[in-house]
Write a protein that holds these residues in place. Structure first.
Motif, PDB file in Angstrom:
ATOM      1  N   GLY A  93       0.701  16.631  -0.010  1.00 25.36           N
ATOM      2  CA  GLY A  93       1.916  16.089  -0.598  1.00 25.36           C
ATOM      3  C   GLY A  93       1.971  14.579  -0.483  1.00 25.36           C
ATOM      4  N   ARG A  94       3.089  14.035  -0.904  1.00 22.62           N
ATOM      5  CA  ARG A  94       3.288  12.590  -0.912  1.00 22.62           C
ATOM      6  C   ARG A  94       4.305  12.214   0.155  1.00 22.62           C
ATOM      7  NH1 ARG A  94       1.894   8.238  -3.384  1.00 22.62           N
ATOM      8  NH2 ARG A  94       3.362   6.607  -3.939  1.00 22.62           N
ATOM      9  N   ILE A  95       4.002  11.149   0.896  1.00 24.22           N
ATOM     10  CA  ILE A  95       4.919  10.615   1.905  1.00 24.22           C
ATOM     11  C   ILE A  95       5.426   9.279   1.391  1.00 24.22           C
ATOM     12  CG2 ILE A  95       5.134   9.754   4.265  1.00 24.22           C
ATOM     13  CD1 ILE A  95       2.921  11.681   5.075  1.00 24.22           C
ATOM     14  N   THR A  96       6.729   9.138   1.379  1.00 20.94           N
ATOM     15  CA  THR A  96       7.361   7.895   0.936  1.00 20.94           C
ATOM     16  C   THR A  96       8.310   7.418   2.035  1.00 20.94           C
ATOM     17  OG1 THR A  96       9.098   9.158  -0.161  1.00 20.94           O
ATOM     18  CG2 THR A  96       7.237   8.465  -1.520  1.00 20.94           C
ATOM     19  N   PRO A  97       8.604   6.123   2.063  1.00 19.43           N
ATOM     20  CA  PRO A  97       9.517   5.616   3.099  1.00 19.43           C
ATOM     21  C   PRO A  97      10.942   6.105   2.858  1.00 19.43           C
ATOM     22  CG  PRO A  97       8.919   3.866   1.583  1.00 19.43           C
ATOM     23  CD  PRO A  97       8.103   5.056   1.202  1.00 19.43           C
ATOM     24  N   LYS A  98      11.644   6.371   3.951  1.00 25.12           N
ATOM     25  CA  LYS A  98      13.033   6.836   3.851  1.00 25.12           C
ATOM     26  C   LYS A  98      14.021   5.751   4.270  1.00 25.12           C
ATOM     27  CE  LYS A  98      11.630  10.943   2.770  1.00 25.12           C
ATOM     28  NZ  LYS A  98      10.682  10.755   1.721  1.00 25.12           N
ATOM     29  N   MET A 102       8.767  -0.003   2.285  1.00 29.75           N
ATOM     30  CA  MET A 102       7.324   0.261   2.305  1.00 29.75           C
ATOM     31  C   MET A 102       6.950   0.982   3.593  1.00 29.75           C
ATOM     32  SD  MET A 102       6.145  -1.294  -0.455  1.00 29.75           S
ATOM     33  CE  MET A 102       4.757  -2.364  -0.600  1.00 29.75           C
ATOM     34  N   LEU A 103       5.838   1.714   3.527  1.00 27.93           N
ATOM     35  CA  LEU A 103       5.237   2.291   4.729  1.00 27.93           C
ATOM     36  C   LEU A 103       4.291   1.261   5.328  1.00 27.93           C
ATOM     37  CD1 LEU A 103       4.182   5.821   3.402  1.00 27.93           C
ATOM     38  CD2 LEU A 103       6.171   5.278   4.828  1.00 27.93           C
ATOM     39  N   ALA A 104       4.212   1.192   6.639  1.00 30.11           N
ATOM     40  CA  ALA A 104       3.251   0.322   7.321  1.00 30.11           C
ATOM     41  C   ALA A 104       2.113   1.212   7.807  1.00 30.11           C
ATOM     42  CB  ALA A 104       3.916  -0.408   8.485  1.00 30.11           C
ATOM     43  N   ILE A 105       0.951   1.103   7.165  1.00 26.99           N
ATOM     44  CA  ILE A 105      -0.205   1.947   7.471  1.00 26.99           C
ATOM     45  C   ILE A 105      -1.117   1.192   8.437  1.00 26.99           C
ATOM     46  CG2 ILE A 105      -2.136   3.249   6.491  1.00 26.99           C
ATOM     47  CD1 ILE A 105       0.655   4.156   5.479  1.00 26.99           C
ATOM     48  N   MET A 140      -5.633  -8.272  10.730  1.00 23.40           N
ATOM     49  CA  MET A 140      -4.659  -7.440  10.026  1.00 23.40           C
ATOM     50  C   MET A 140      -4.458  -6.142  10.831  1.00 23.40           C
ATOM     51  SD  MET A 140      -2.843  -7.293   7.199  1.00 23.40           S
ATOM     52  CE  MET A 140      -3.450  -7.774   5.620  1.00 23.40           C
ATOM     53  N   TYR A 141      -3.203  -5.803  11.107  1.00 24.27           N
ATOM     54  CA  TYR A 141      -2.879  -4.590  11.852  1.00 24.27           C
ATOM     55  C   TYR A 141      -2.348  -3.478  10.949  1.00 24.27           C
ATOM     56  CZ  TYR A 141      -3.517  -6.077  16.704  1.00 24.27           C
ATOM     57  OH  TYR A 141      -4.059  -6.437  17.912  1.00 24.27           O
ATOM     58  N   TYR A 142      -1.544  -3.850   9.957  1.00 19.58           N
ATOM     59  CA  TYR A 142      -0.931  -2.881   9.051  1.00 19.58           C
ATOM     60  C   TYR A 142      -1.020  -3.380   7.612  1.00 19.58           C
ATOM     61  CZ  TYR A 142       1.315  -1.050  13.274  1.00 19.58           C
ATOM     62  OH  TYR A 142       1.551  -0.534  14.512  1.00 19.58           O
ATOM     63  N   VAL A 143      -1.137  -2.444   6.680  1.00 16.72           N
ATOM     64  CA  VAL A 143      -0.993  -2.757   5.265  1.00 16.72           C
ATOM     65  C   VAL A 143       0.248  -2.015   4.764  1.00 16.72           C
ATOM     66  CG1 VAL A 143      -3.433  -3.209   4.812  1.00 16.72           C
ATOM     67  CG2 VAL A 143      -2.547  -0.906   4.519  1.00 16.72           C
ATOM     68  N   PHE A 144       0.921  -2.586   3.791  1.00 18.22           N
ATOM     69  CA  PHE A 144       2.119  -1.975   3.236  1.00 18.22           C
ATOM     70  C   PHE A 144       1.761  -1.122   2.022  1.00 18.22           C
ATOM     71  CE2 PHE A 144       4.534  -5.894   4.875  1.00 18.22           C
ATOM     72  CZ  PHE A 144       4.849  -5.264   6.064  1.00 18.22           C
ATOM     73  N   LYS A 145       2.382   0.056   1.941  1.00 18.41           N
ATOM     74  CA  LYS A 145       2.200   0.963   0.801  1.00 18.41           C
ATOM     75  C   LYS A 145       3.560   1.527   0.403  1.00 18.41           C
ATOM     76  CE  LYS A 145      -2.416   1.438   0.900  1.00 18.41           C
ATOM     77  NZ  LYS A 145      -3.345   1.430  -0.163  1.00 18.41           N
ATOM     78  N   LYS A 146       3.749   1.736  -0.899  1.00 13.56           N
ATOM     79  CA  LYS A 146       4.994   2.348  -1.372  1.00 13.56           C
ATOM     80  C   LYS A 146       5.023   3.843  -1.058  1.00 13.56           C
ATOM     81  CE  LYS A 146       5.988  -0.927  -4.937  1.00 13.56           C
ATOM     82  NZ  LYS A 146       6.732  -1.183  -6.125  1.00 13.56           N
ATOM     83  N   GLY A 147       3.883   4.410  -0.822  1.00 10.03           N
ATOM     84  CA  GLY A 147       3.765   5.823  -0.486  1.00 10.03           C
ATOM     85  C   GLY A 147       2.293   6.172  -0.333  1.00 10.03           C
ATOM     86  N   VAL A 148       2.034   7.286   0.294  1.00  8.87           N
ATOM     87  CA  VAL A 148       0.655   7.754   0.441  1.00  8.87           C
ATOM     88  C   VAL A 148       0.588   9.232   0.065  1.00  8.87           C
ATOM     89  CG1 VAL A 148      -0.076   6.095   2.202  1.00  8.87           C
ATOM     90  CG2 VAL A 148       0.966   8.230   2.906  1.00  8.87           C
ATOM     91  N   VAL A 150      -1.144  12.645   0.910  1.00  6.40           N
ATOM     92  CA  VAL A 150      -1.907  13.344   1.944  1.00  6.40           C
ATOM     93  C   VAL A 150      -2.529  14.561   1.274  1.00  6.40           C
ATOM     94  CG1 VAL A 150      -1.800  14.562   4.145  1.00  6.40           C
ATOM     95  CG2 VAL A 150      -0.350  12.565   3.751  1.00  6.40           C
ATOM     96  N   PRO A 151      -3.855  14.633   1.240  1.00  7.25           N
ATOM     97  CA  PRO A 151      -4.472  15.790   0.588  1.00  7.25           C
ATOM     98  C   PRO A 151      -4.304  17.054   1.436  1.00  7.25           C
ATOM     99  CG  PRO A 151      -6.147  14.398   1.571  1.00  7.25           C
ATOM    100  CD  PRO A 151      -4.841  13.696   1.756  1.00  7.25           C
TER     101      PRO A 151
END
Length: 182
Positions: A93-98, A102-105, A140-148, A150-151
């Motif tokens: 499924g898809r994980i998005t920030p609540k 952004m998510l910090a990966i 670099m410690y984290y990258v920002f993503k709008k969502g990920v 997960v397979p």
């Protein structure tokens, strides 16, 4: 979201299903065998180190510890995995920030399993007029993503034949002991 595993009559041999209908305690024994197979599988998965090589979060051990006692119902027996994050691995499924934009990966071992809030000196890294991540010094410690996405993990649950074998073995032992009066 929890995951429910149900052993129904059509997923075991006809002889075992007939015996389970005649001996109610057998369903409970079969449920315990399912739970034990799950716990064993999750503990084995937990032995694999994380990809970044950082401090272990022991996710799969927490999943193993969240396996509930079996519940016998009319058509079979159910074992619930009460871990809130296991379903994303089972189904994908898809994980998005609540609570953020952004998510910090994490992208380093030091950041794995930790919130960016635990680091006091992180600074934003900008590219094209927008923040793309967080760094400490030049690293670099984290990258920002709008969502990920997960397979689905085909090995998140034990294979059916492994569970079926555990159930059959436990049932045979139970019936043998019952027959011998122990």
């Amino acid at each position: 979201m929890s995951v429910n595993l149900t052993l129904k009559e059509d997923s075991v041999t006809p002889d075992l299903a007939r015996l389970a209908a005649q001996v109610p305690a057998l369903k409970k024994v079969m449920g315990v065998a399912i739970r034990n197979a799950l716990i064993s599988h999750f503990r084995l998965k937990n032995a694999t180190p994380n990809r970044l090589g950082g401090t272990r979060t022991n996710f799969w051990l927490a999943v193993a510890n969240s396996c509930a006692a079996p519940v016998v119902n009319g058509s079979g027996v159910m074992v619930r995995i009460n871990h809130p994050h296991v379903a994303i691995h089972v189904y994908g499924g898809r994980i998005t920030p609540k609570k953020a934009k952004m998510l910090a990966i994490p992208v380093t071992a030091e950041a794995h399993g930790k919130s960016p809030r635990v680091f006091s000196a992180l600074r934003p890294v900008w590219s094209g007029g927008r923040p793309v991540g967080l760094a400490l010094g030049e690293k670099m410690y984290y990258v920002f993503k709008k969502g990920v996405r997960v397979p689905r993990d085909p090995q998140a649950l034990p294979p059916d034949d492994k569970v079926r074998k555990a159930v059959t073995t436990a049932a045979r032992i139970f019936l043998r002991r019952r027959e011998n009066g122990s």
